[in-house]
Write an enzyme that holds these catalytic residues in place. Structure first.
Site, PDB file in Angstrom:
ATOM      1  N   GLN B 126       0.831  -1.204   0.000  1.00  0.00           N
ATOM      2  CA  GLN B 126       0.000   0.000   0.000  1.00  0.00           C
ATOM      3  C   GLN B 126       0.864   1.252   0.000  1.00  0.00           C
ATOM      4  O   GLN B 126       1.548   1.540   0.989  1.00  0.00           O
ATOM      5  CB  GLN B 126      -0.886  -0.012   1.254  1.00  0.00           C
ATOM      6  CG  GLN B 126      -1.750   1.234   1.429  1.00  0.00           C
ATOM      7  CD  GLN B 126      -2.473   1.258   2.774  1.00  0.00           C
ATOM      8  OE1 GLN B 126      -2.031   0.606   3.733  1.00  0.00           O
ATOM      9  NE2 GLN B 126      -3.571   1.987   2.850  1.00  0.00           N
ATOM     10  N   GLY B 127       0.824   2.016  -1.076  1.00  0.00           N
ATOM     11  CA  GLY B 127       1.628   3.225  -1.169  1.00  0.00           C
ATOM     12  C   GLY B 127       0.802   4.476  -0.913  1.00  0.00           C
ATOM     13  O   GLY B 127       0.509   5.242  -1.833  1.00  0.00           O
ATOM     14  N   GLU B 244     -11.319  -1.319   5.417  1.00  0.00           N
ATOM     15  CA  GLU B 244     -10.264  -1.835   6.281  1.00  0.00           C
ATOM     16  C   GLU B 244     -10.805  -2.140   7.678  1.00  0.00           C
ATOM     17  O   GLU B 244     -10.203  -2.860   8.432  1.00  0.00           O
ATOM     18  CB  GLU B 244      -9.188  -0.749   6.375  1.00  0.00           C
ATOM     19  CG  GLU B 244      -7.767  -1.229   6.411  1.00  0.00           C
ATOM     20  CD  GLU B 244      -6.830  -0.045   6.625  1.00  0.00           C
ATOM     21  OE1 GLU B 244      -6.017  -0.119   7.524  1.00  0.00           O
ATOM     22  OE2 GLU B 244      -6.941   0.963   5.889  1.00  0.00           O
ATOM     23  N   SER B 383      -4.253   6.850  13.288  1.00  0.00           N
ATOM     24  CA  SER B 383      -3.771   6.804  14.671  1.00  0.00           C
ATOM     25  C   SER B 383      -4.952   6.900  15.631  1.00  0.00           C
ATOM     26  O   SER B 383      -6.051   7.318  15.253  1.00  0.00           O
ATOM     27  CB  SER B 383      -2.814   7.963  14.931  1.00  0.00           C
ATOM     28  OG  SER B 383      -3.549   9.167  15.055  1.00  0.00           O
ATOM     29  N   ASN B 384      -4.723   6.513  16.874  1.00  0.00           N
ATOM     30  CA  ASN B 384      -5.826   6.552  17.834  1.00  0.00           C
ATOM     31  C   ASN B 384      -6.289   7.979  18.134  1.00  0.00           C
ATOM     32  O   ASN B 384      -7.448   8.186  18.509  1.00  0.00           O
ATOM     33  CB  ASN B 384      -5.440   5.805  19.112  1.00  0.00           C
ATOM     34  CG  ASN B 384      -5.523   4.292  18.899  1.00  0.00           C
ATOM     35  OD1 ASN B 384      -5.629   3.827  17.761  1.00  0.00           O
ATOM     36  ND2 ASN B 384      -5.491   3.537  19.974  1.00  0.00           N
ATOM     37  N   GLU B 385      -5.404   8.950  17.922  1.00  0.00           N
ATOM     38  CA  GLU B 385      -5.857  10.343  18.052  1.00  0.00           C
ATOM     39  C   GLU B 385      -6.828  10.678  16.917  1.00  0.00           C
ATOM     40  O   GLU B 385      -7.880  11.292  17.148  1.00  0.00           O
ATOM     41  CB  GLU B 385      -4.668  11.307  18.018  1.00  0.00           C
ATOM     42  CG  GLU B 385      -3.809  11.305  19.282  1.00  0.00           C
ATOM     43  CD  GLU B 385      -2.872  10.111  19.380  1.00  0.00           C
ATOM     44  OE1 GLU B 385      -2.584   9.494  18.330  1.00  0.00           O
ATOM     45  OE2 GLU B 385      -2.434   9.783  20.499  1.00  0.00           O
TER      46      GLU B 385
HETATM   47  C1  LIG Z   1       4.571  -0.338  11.325  1.00  0.00           C
HETATM   48  C2  LIG Z   1       3.845   0.579  10.392  1.00  0.00           C
HETATM   49  C3  LIG Z   1       3.385   0.105   9.188  1.00  0.00           C
HETATM   50  C4  LIG Z   1       2.773   0.961   8.276  1.00  0.00           C
HETATM   51  N1  LIG Z   1       2.382   0.461   7.053  1.00  0.00           N
HETATM   52  C5  LIG Z   1       1.923   1.328   6.092  1.00  0.00           C
HETATM   53  C6  LIG Z   1       1.653   0.884   4.756  1.00  0.00           C
HETATM   54  O1  LIG Z   1       1.819  -0.304   4.432  1.00  0.00           O
HETATM   55  N2  LIG Z   1       1.255   1.789   3.846  1.00  0.00           N
HETATM   56  C7  LIG Z   1       1.051   3.101   4.156  1.00  0.00           C
HETATM   57  O2  LIG Z   1       0.665   3.854   3.302  1.00  0.00           O
HETATM   58  N3  LIG Z   1       1.286   3.564   5.407  1.00  0.00           N
HETATM   59  C8  LIG Z   1       1.723   2.705   6.394  1.00  0.00           C
HETATM   60  N4  LIG Z   1       1.994   3.172   7.668  1.00  0.00           N
HETATM   61  C9  LIG Z   1       1.895   4.601   7.928  1.00  0.00           C
HETATM   62  C10 LIG Z   1       0.804   5.003   8.903  1.00  0.00           C
HETATM   63  O3  LIG Z   1      -0.424   4.958   8.306  1.00  0.00           O
HETATM   64  C11 LIG Z   1       1.170   6.395   9.445  1.00  0.00           C
HETATM   65  O4  LIG Z   1       2.277   6.234  10.298  1.00  0.00           O
HETATM   66  C12 LIG Z   1       0.042   7.067  10.176  1.00  0.00           C
HETATM   67  O5  LIG Z   1      -0.921   7.488   9.280  1.00  0.00           O
HETATM   68  C13 LIG Z   1       0.514   8.283  10.989  1.00  0.00           C
HETATM   69  O6  LIG Z   1       1.208   9.163  10.188  1.00  0.00           O
HETATM   70  P1  LIG Z   1       2.638   9.732  10.590  1.00  0.00           P
HETATM   71  O7  LIG Z   1       3.474   8.579  10.964  1.00  0.00           O
HETATM   72  O8  LIG Z   1       3.105  10.621   9.531  1.00  0.00           O
HETATM   73  O9  LIG Z   1       2.374  10.553  11.921  1.00  0.00           O
HETATM   74  P2  LIG Z   1       1.755  12.038  11.997  1.00  0.00           P
HETATM   75  O10 LIG Z   1       0.554  12.111  11.154  1.00  0.00           O
HETATM   76  O11 LIG Z   1       2.824  13.024  11.776  1.00  0.00           O
HETATM   77  O12 LIG Z   1       1.293  12.071  13.501  1.00  0.00           O
HETATM   78  C14 LIG Z   1       2.171  12.339  14.587  1.00  0.00           C
HETATM   79  C15 LIG Z   1       1.322  12.428  15.845  1.00  0.00           C
HETATM   80  O13 LIG Z   1       0.390  13.488  15.709  1.00  0.00           O
HETATM   81  C16 LIG Z   1      -0.926  13.010  15.931  1.00  0.00           C
HETATM   82  N5  LIG Z   1      -1.872  13.783  15.128  1.00  0.00           N
HETATM   83  C17 LIG Z   1      -1.794  14.029  13.804  1.00  0.00           C
HETATM   84  N6  LIG Z   1      -2.858  14.763  13.425  1.00  0.00           N
HETATM   85  C18 LIG Z   1      -3.606  14.977  14.522  1.00  0.00           C
HETATM   86  C19 LIG Z   1      -4.827  15.672  14.779  1.00  0.00           C
HETATM   87  N7  LIG Z   1      -5.474  16.300  13.811  1.00  0.00           N
HETATM   88  N8  LIG Z   1      -5.303  15.682  16.041  1.00  0.00           N
HETATM   89  C20 LIG Z   1      -4.646  15.051  17.043  1.00  0.00           C
HETATM   90  N9  LIG Z   1      -3.489  14.385  16.860  1.00  0.00           N
HETATM   91  C21 LIG Z   1      -2.985  14.357  15.614  1.00  0.00           C
HETATM   92  C22 LIG Z   1      -0.865  11.568  15.544  1.00  0.00           C
HETATM   93  O14 LIG Z   1      -1.905  10.821  16.131  1.00  0.00           O
HETATM   94  C23 LIG Z   1       0.509  11.166  16.061  1.00  0.00           C
HETATM   95  O15 LIG Z   1       0.416  10.905  17.424  1.00  0.00           O
HETATM   96  C24 LIG Z   1       2.585   2.324   8.599  1.00  0.00           C
HETATM   97  C25 LIG Z   1       3.031   2.797   9.832  1.00  0.00           C
HETATM   98  C26 LIG Z   1       3.663   1.950  10.736  1.00  0.00           C
HETATM   99  C27 LIG Z   1       4.139   2.498  12.043  1.00  0.00           C
END
Ligand SMILES: Cc1cc2nc3c(=O)[nH]c(=O)nc-3n(C[C@H](O)[C@H](O)[C@H](O)COP(=O)(O)OP(=O)(O)OC[C@H]3O[C@@H](n4cnc5c(N)ncnc54)[C@H](O)[C@@H]3O)c2cc1C
Lengths: 381, 398
Positions: B126-127, B244, B383-385
């Site tokens: 998934q990209g 999902e 994320s749970n947030e």
């Molecule tokens: C092990 C793993 C596997 C993954 N596999 C895939 C995959 O196969 N394909 C893919 O596309 N992605 C994948 N992901 C990516 C995943 O979907 C993202 O990590 C996720 O969407 C969070 O984005 P970020 O890491 O950029 O964190 P950010 O979005 O930068 O968030 C950082 C923090 O800010 C909080 N936050 C952000 N916005 C808000 C808001 N509006 N209100 C309150 N809090 C907020 C978040 O909850 C988090 O705590 C994977 C991630 C992990 C860790």
């Protein structure tokens, strides 16, 4: 009431902070971990030159007569930088046991060498079944002429694979889990019958499984009394717990600083994520936990050598409960607030998180110490 | 109100159970139950077995190879599979991309891709996420420029699970930089063997290698690989993310982990007694079991509501929050149960065929790494947030 450092303490704090800042980051730490002993011998020599390795020993023993407060100062900075050198194993625990229980001759033979960085010690105490119970010792010590013969298995011995001398606890009398009947024995790591299986730990340190198969030691290898070492063990471990509390506080400080920085710089939805109130409150709670932990680490340092052993136990266990619980929260939230980047091996947070997690499981977790605390505080009458 | 399963549902459960018993290879089951490393082939062997049975895509319409099961049957299947230690089907093809192609793809795409997803000839990844676009996915910047019969793709995806062994990737790409951010996105299917794609592994803090960065440098993608219409990709992505949600509570897997936790806590000693008799530890396990019971029924209530044909709504965020929380706490307690023996780092012990004597009990090696790794479940999949934002906005109108 005075929470300020003395002038010497302030200098010590400055020196260690600077040293750790210059010599430590995640990449450097990994290179130290890759060395055969899992730490940097060069840095160990530096610590010796700076007097850190003799810090807690009396001046007559080649040391500087520092208290648990000086150890706190060192360990807090070591936590900030996630230092891997065996300060806890060799200085606080190993050296601590010798200086608490050793004869004048033993101290003279060992401590100046330890302080000079020439001799490494490790405390071979825990066993497979013992979990966190300090009196749960099944390794046996049997009289052998004027000396002793040791047999048993010691588990997860911190830095046991690089130690020159092991301080082995063994039972010369009494039933398993009895406080009476435990002795401490100095054992050369190369002695016949000693088996050492070293390995890395999940938090980047080293430990070992140590087998003792009919190991013979002389009568002069006994530290203190061959059947009465329990109070000394407890005292030395309490000092180690105070040191761990300080290390945990340093770790939380770094994690909080990194997380706060990330909240201010990471942008999503066109704004810094630190502008989301949910995250602001989380970060505020992390700071509260760090402050509470810091208070308990100070209290622990000031109580680690109290003459009243019950009061010492009570305070040390309270501190371990506090850092266990706060550490859990700060560790988990620092990863959560970083999102994906927090999960990586490349970024610093994971390494601090792992060490903080394992500190809870060192010498008794929060549950264990809540019990020990309650035993002192809450027993009826 | 009636909690019992119908006679047919019970018969179905028996059928699933005996099928797994008769067909799940022992070595795969051992890896799943003991947290050992699962390779691509391990997942695919079971995938192919399910495919032969016609059970690999319960979420697809029957005419494309689905099972025609009710939501309750699907739940039973997932529950039994998880408890028995059967590997989940890698979700990216069957759960994510397949339904998008079925719903929005053209005939060629359906004929070409769907059978290969079912047979596992194509493994997908998934990209979506990018370095600058995680929670704010719609801000993504990987761009695709139309050039005759092709799109030229440039940019970077990250955190891409399974990219190290995937054959295809479904990408969200920006095709109209001028439009509002949700309106310039397209959904593009890309062969991972195309020149210009580089996969760089990301090591996770537990030492695992399940995620990657994927770089696109002038990657030429046939225009026929565009799903649906150009610049409508956000709609498809939302549809995908909604799909999902089924199974998101992971109740079956957590029930299995709970059983294992109890076994560990019965073997570990504390003061000469089994740890499970330590009142503090016992209370924590019991309290978690209560939460899991509640989640199981919450999950069933939502599944029952879907029986009438309603899709999953924002309520599924409840399942994600609680489900991930419970999974994380199970790994936390398993680690705590080990005391000092959670410390030895024995990554090799998780490899198949490792037969040295373990340090500590044989269940020790996986405990702390599992705990570290599972911090991810409250980060990914929204994320749970973000889930709490969904509840407060979509359910509560706040
Ligand atoms: C092990 C793993 C596997 C993954 N596999 C895939 C995959 O196969 N394909 C893919 O596309 N992605 C994948 N992901 C990516 C995943 O979907 C993202 O990590 C996720 O969407 C969070 O984005 P970020 O890491 O950029 O964190 P950010 O979005 O930068 O968030 C950082 C923090 O800010 C909080 N936050 C952000 N916005 C808000 C808001 N509006 N209100 C309150 N809090 C907020 C978040 O909850 C988090 O705590 C994977 C991630 C992990 C860790």
């Amino acid at each position: 009431m005075d929470f300020d450092f003395t002038e010497e303490q302030r200098l010590l704090d400055e020196t260690v902070r600077r040293l750790v800042k210059d010599e430590y980051d995640i990449a450097k730490r990994k290179s130290y971990m890759a060395a055969p002993d899992g730490f940097s011998r060069k840095l160990w020599d530096r610590y010796a030159e700076l007097g850190l390795l003799g810090l807690p020993f009396a001046e007559s023993e080649g040391g500087f007569g520092g208290s648990a407060v000086e150890i706190m100062i060192v360990m807090e900075s070591f936590g900030r930088g996630l230092v891997v050198e065996p300060y806890l194993a060799s200085i606080v625990l190993g050296g601590g046991l010798v200086s608490l229980a050793g004869s004048a001759a033993q101290k003279q033979a060992i401590l100046p060498q330890v302080a000079a960085g020439k001799l490494l010690l490790a405390f071979a105490h825990g066993e497979r079944q013992s979990r966190y119970a300090l009196a749960d010792v099944e390794t046996t010590a049997t009289k052998d002429g004027s000396g002793w013969m040791l047999s048993g298995h010691k588990g997860v011995v911190l830095n046991g694979d690089s130690a020159d001398q092991l301080i082995v606890s063994a039972r010369s009398a009494g039933g398993s889990r009895e406080r009476n009947g435990i002795g401490l024995f100095l054992v050369d790591a190369k002695a016949k019958g000693v088996g050492v299986r070293g390995y890395p730990t999940v938090d980047g340190l080293r430990a070992a499984e140590v087998t003792l198969d009919g190991v013979r030691v002389g009568g002069d290898a006994v530290l203190g009394v061959a059947d009465g070492a329990y109070p000394v063990i407890e005292h030395a471990v309490d000092r180690a717990l105070a040191a761990l509390a300080a290390e945990a506080v340093g770790i939380m400080e770094t994690l909080n600083a990194a997380t706060l920085d990330y909240l201010k710089t990471r942008k999503q939805f066109g704004v810094p994520i630190g502008s989301f109130q949910a995250l602001q409150h989380r970060m505020a709670d992390m700071v509260v936990e760090h402050e509470q932990s810091k208070s308990m680490a100070v209290l622990a340092a000031l109580s680690a050598d109290l003459a009243d052993a019950a009061e010492r136990r009570r305070v040390i266990s309270a501190a371990k409960v506090q850092i266990g619980r706060s550490g859990r929260f700060v560790g988990q939230q620092s990863i959560q607030l970083h999102g994906g980047i927090g999960m990586t091996d490349e970024y610093l947070a994971g390494h601090y998180f792992k060490r903080l997690t394992m500190i809870d499981q060192s010498f008794g977790d929060a549950d264990h110490h809540l019990d020990r605390f309650a035993e002192v505080t809450l027993s009826a009458g | 109100m009636e909690l019992a399963y119908t006679a047919e549902e019970q018969a179905f459960r028996e059928e699933v159970r005996s099928f797994i018993r008769d067909n799940l290879p022992a070595d795969i089951q051992d890896k799943m139950l003991n947290g050992k490393k699962m390779g691509r082939e391990d997942f695919l062997r079971w995938h192919r077995t399910l495919h032969k049975q016609g059970w690999v895509a319960p979420n697809w319409p029957e005419e494309h190879g689905g099972t025609g099961w009710t939501p309750v049957q699907r739940h039973i299947f997932e529950d039994e599979s998880a408890e028995a230690g059967a590997p989940p089907v890698i979700p990216f093809g069957v759960t994510m991309c397949g339904p998008v192609i079925i719903r929005f793809g053209n005939d060629w795409q359906k004929q070409f891709f769907l059978p290969k997803i079912l047979s596992a000839e194509h493994v997908w990844c998934q990209g979506f996420s990018e370095p600058g676009s995680g929670s704010d996915l719609a801000s993504l910047r990987t761009k695709a420029v139309r050039d005759g019969d092709h799109y030229i793709v440039n940019g970077q995806k990250t955190w891409t699970t399974s990219a190290q062994f995937a054959d295809w990737i479904f990408n969200l790409v920006r095709t109209d930089p001028g439009a509002k951010k949700q309106e310039g996105i397209s959904f593009l299917l890309i062969d991972m063997k195309t020149p210009g794609i580089t996969v760089r592994p990301i090591v996770t803090m537990d030492g695992g290698a399940e995620i990657n960065e994927v770089f696109f440098d002038n990657v030429k993608v046939p225009a026929k690989n565009l799903v649906g219409e150009e610049n409508k990709g956000w709609t498809y992505a939302k549809f995908l993310l909604g799909n999902e949600r089924t199974g998101i509570a992971r109740v079956g897997a957590s029930k299995r982990e709970l059983k294992q936790l109890k076994q560990i806590a019965s073997s570990e000693r504390d003061g000469g007694r089994p740890l499970i008799e330590n009142p503090r530890f016992r209370d924590k396990v019991a309290a978690l079991e209560v939460e899991l019971m509640a989640l199981e029924i919450t999950n069933l209530r939502m599944i029952a509501a879907m029986r009438g044909g309603k899709g999953p709504g924002p309520e599924s965020s409840i399942l994600k929050i609680k489900g991930s929380d419970i999974q994380q706490r199970l790994t936390e307690l398993a680690m705590e149960a080990l005391g000092p023996y959670a410390m030895p780092f024995q990554r090799e012990a998780l490899e198949a065929g490792w037969n040295e004597e373990p340090i500590g009990p044989d269940y020790a090696a996986v405990a702390a790494p599992h705990y570290f790794n599972y911090r991810k479940v409250s980060i990914y999949g929204g994320s749970n947030e973000i889930q709490r934002n969904v509840i407060s906005k979509m359910m509560l109108g706040l």
